[in-house]
Scaffold this motif. Sequence first.
Motif, PDB file in Angstrom:
ATOM      1  N   GLY A 148      -1.980   6.087   1.140  1.00  0.00           N
ATOM      2  CA  GLY A 148      -1.852   4.680   1.482  1.00  0.00           C
ATOM      3  C   GLY A 148      -0.466   4.277   1.927  1.00  0.00           C
ATOM      4  N   VAL A 149       0.320   5.246   2.436  1.00  0.00           N
ATOM      5  CA  VAL A 149       1.670   4.960   2.907  1.00  0.00           C
ATOM      6  C   VAL A 149       1.866   5.602   4.280  1.00  0.00           C
ATOM      7  N   LYS A 150       3.038   5.407   4.870  1.00  0.00           N
ATOM      8  CA  LYS A 150       3.378   6.025   6.145  1.00  0.00           C
ATOM      9  C   LYS A 150       4.331   7.190   5.920  1.00  0.00           C
ATOM     10  N   ALA A 151       4.300   8.137   6.837  1.00  0.00           N
ATOM     11  CA  ALA A 151       5.244   9.249   6.787  1.00  0.00           C
ATOM     12  C   ALA A 151       6.414   8.947   7.713  1.00  0.00           C
ATOM     13  N   ARG A 152       7.631   9.002   7.171  1.00  0.00           N
ATOM     14  CA  ARG A 152       8.836   8.843   7.992  1.00  0.00           C
ATOM     15  C   ARG A 152       9.578  10.172   7.996  1.00  0.00           C
ATOM     16  N   PHE A 153       9.863  10.678   9.192  1.00  0.00           N
ATOM     17  CA  PHE A 153      10.466  11.998   9.320  1.00  0.00           C
ATOM     18  C   PHE A 153      11.959  11.909   9.621  1.00  0.00           C
ATOM     19  N   VAL A 154      12.707  12.775   8.969  1.00  0.00           N
ATOM     20  CA  VAL A 154      14.131  12.934   9.228  1.00  0.00           C
ATOM     21  C   VAL A 154      14.334  14.349   9.723  1.00  0.00           C
ATOM     22  N   GLU A 155      14.925  14.494  10.909  1.00  0.00           N
ATOM     23  CA  GLU A 155      15.098  15.830  11.474  1.00  0.00           C
ATOM     24  C   GLU A 155      16.396  16.455  10.984  1.00  0.00           C
ATOM     25  N   THR A 182       8.009  12.737  21.602  1.00  0.00           N
ATOM     26  CA  THR A 182       7.476  12.277  20.319  1.00  0.00           C
ATOM     27  C   THR A 182       7.392  13.449  19.360  1.00  0.00           C
ATOM     28  N   LEU A 183       7.871  13.260  18.146  1.00  0.00           N
ATOM     29  CA  LEU A 183       7.800  14.315  17.144  1.00  0.00           C
ATOM     30  C   LEU A 183       6.345  14.553  16.764  1.00  0.00           C
ATOM     31  N   THR A 184       5.923  15.814  16.838  1.00  0.00           N
ATOM     32  CA  THR A 184       4.549  16.174  16.492  1.00  0.00           C
ATOM     33  C   THR A 184       4.551  17.608  15.979  1.00  0.00           C
ATOM     34  N   GLY A 185       3.394  18.205  15.905  1.00  0.00           N
ATOM     35  CA  GLY A 185       3.276  19.569  15.392  1.00  0.00           C
ATOM     36  C   GLY A 185       2.329  19.615  14.217  1.00  0.00           C
ATOM     37  N   PHE A 186       1.923  20.805  13.847  1.00  0.00           N
ATOM     38  CA  PHE A 186       0.955  20.983  12.773  1.00  0.00           C
ATOM     39  C   PHE A 186       1.433  20.345  11.477  1.00  0.00           C
ATOM     40  N   ASP A 187       2.648  20.677  11.038  1.00  0.00           N
ATOM     41  CA  ASP A 187       3.161  20.128   9.784  1.00  0.00           C
ATOM     42  C   ASP A 187       3.304  18.611   9.836  1.00  0.00           C
ATOM     43  N   VAL A 188       3.767  18.132  10.975  1.00  0.00           N
ATOM     44  CA  VAL A 188       3.972  16.695  11.129  1.00  0.00           C
ATOM     45  C   VAL A 188       2.648  15.944  10.983  1.00  0.00           C
ATOM     46  N   GLU A 189       1.623  16.450  11.663  1.00  0.00           N
ATOM     47  CA  GLU A 189       0.333  15.752  11.634  1.00  0.00           C
ATOM     48  C   GLU A 189      -0.359  15.915  10.282  1.00  0.00           C
ATOM     49  N   VAL A 190      -0.206  17.067   9.630  1.00  0.00           N
ATOM     50  CA  VAL A 190      -0.756  17.215   8.277  1.00  0.00           C
ATOM     51  C   VAL A 190      -0.089  16.221   7.338  1.00  0.00           C
ATOM     52  N   MET A 191       1.242  16.097   7.438  1.00  0.00           N
ATOM     53  CA  MET A 191       1.960  15.176   6.561  1.00  0.00           C
ATOM     54  C   MET A 191       1.553  13.729   6.834  1.00  0.00           C
ATOM     55  N   ARG A 192       1.308  13.405   8.085  1.00  0.00           N
ATOM     56  CA  ARG A 192       0.860  12.040   8.394  1.00  0.00           C
ATOM     57  C   ARG A 192      -0.497  11.752   7.756  1.00  0.00           C
ATOM     58  N   LEU A 193      -1.388  12.744   7.768  1.00  0.00           N
ATOM     59  CA  LEU A 193      -2.692  12.559   7.132  1.00  0.00           C
ATOM     60  C   LEU A 193      -2.554  12.471   5.616  1.00  0.00           C
ATOM     61  N   VAL A 194      -1.674  13.284   5.038  1.00  0.00           N
ATOM     62  CA  VAL A 194      -1.429  13.221   3.596  1.00  0.00           C
ATOM     63  C   VAL A 194      -0.913  11.831   3.215  1.00  0.00           C
ATOM     64  N   ARG A 212       4.471   5.042  -3.283  1.00  0.00           N
ATOM     65  CA  ARG A 212       3.624   3.919  -2.873  1.00  0.00           C
ATOM     66  C   ARG A 212       4.391   2.601  -2.931  1.00  0.00           C
ATOM     67  N   ALA A 213       5.287   2.483  -3.892  1.00  0.00           N
ATOM     68  CA  ALA A 213       6.092   1.265  -3.989  1.00  0.00           C
ATOM     69  C   ALA A 213       6.979   1.124  -2.763  1.00  0.00           C
ATOM     70  N   ALA A 214       7.502   2.248  -2.265  1.00  0.00           N
ATOM     71  CA  ALA A 214       8.369   2.213  -1.082  1.00  0.00           C
ATOM     72  C   ALA A 214       7.563   2.073   0.206  1.00  0.00           C
ATOM     73  N   GLY A 215       6.284   2.423   0.146  1.00  0.00           N
ATOM     74  CA  GLY A 215       5.439   2.300   1.331  1.00  0.00           C
ATOM     75  C   GLY A 215       5.582   3.443   2.318  1.00  0.00           C
ATOM     76  N   GLU A 216       6.292   4.507   1.915  1.00  0.00           N
ATOM     77  CA  GLU A 216       6.491   5.624   2.832  1.00  0.00           C
ATOM     78  C   GLU A 216       6.824   6.914   2.089  1.00  0.00           C
ATOM     79  N   ILE A 217       6.515   8.037   2.743  1.00  0.00           N
ATOM     80  CA  ILE A 217       7.001   9.345   2.321  1.00  0.00           C
ATOM     81  C   ILE A 217       8.070   9.750   3.320  1.00  0.00           C
ATOM     82  N   VAL A 218       9.235  10.095   2.848  1.00  0.00           N
ATOM     83  CA  VAL A 218      10.302  10.558   3.735  1.00  0.00           C
ATOM     84  C   VAL A 218      10.259  12.089   3.735  1.00  0.00           C
ATOM     85  N   ALA A 219      10.009  12.671   4.910  1.00  0.00           N
ATOM     86  CA  ALA A 219       9.833  14.111   5.023  1.00  0.00           C
ATOM     87  C   ALA A 219      10.842  14.706   5.999  1.00  0.00           C
TER      88      ALA A 219
END
Length: 232
Positions: A42-49, A25-37, A1-8
């Motif tokens: 209260g943070v954003k999900a940032r994805f690294v492929e 655009t990166l999407t998919g079941f896991d991607v969208e579940v992680m975005r909701l999580v 929360r301090a960083a304001g993001e989850i890096v996945a």
Amino acid sequence: RAAGEIVAAAEGTWAPWTYHDERDTLTGFDVEVMRLVAGKLGVKARFVESEWDGIFAGLDAKRWDIAANGVEVTPERAAKYDFSTPYAYIHTALIVRGDNDTIKTFEDLKGKRTANSLSSTYMELAESYGAEAVGVDSLGETLEMVLAGRVDATLNADVSFFDYMRAHPEANLKIVALTEHSMSVAFPVVKGQDTASFLAAVNQAITELRTSGELERLSQQFFGSDITAVNK
């Protein structure tokens, strides 16, 4: 929360779990579940492929916080990583070309060639039955190798195969066997006290998404069925 993001970490090449849509655009079941999580936290999900075999190395090096890529929970992985509450349940399918009558069970893989992502549970299972496993980067590449006769078979999630066949109904492929028991799919994090509160928050978010029906909604959207039901 301090960083304001989850890096996945995610592959981005394994539809419908993590992939790029027609707009790239990166999407998919896991991607969208992680975005909701992430939203629940209260943070954003940032994805690294990353390629599959690099996902866990990145976790070990703490290059990302979590992996969102249809990761099955196995005893070997659970000994090294902590896992979230499962959010999906799948079976492993043994896939061959439609005219292949020599492989009908997992035991028939002995002495045969298979193709799968390096270090995946599918590759490990194939090798446990005596197959020579060839490493590949994507499900599409894997199935093309089966169709071309470059390998005899492949193992993958049943729902991923069904999704591929919806997009390629003319593909001469078939499932000849399924694992008896389903495998749990969850988010892995580095094991340790410093990740306990993070994992607890992720688990709470998954529970809320299950209760609200949002998990099932995403499953229906990406798989056309509910793979989130507990003990499916």
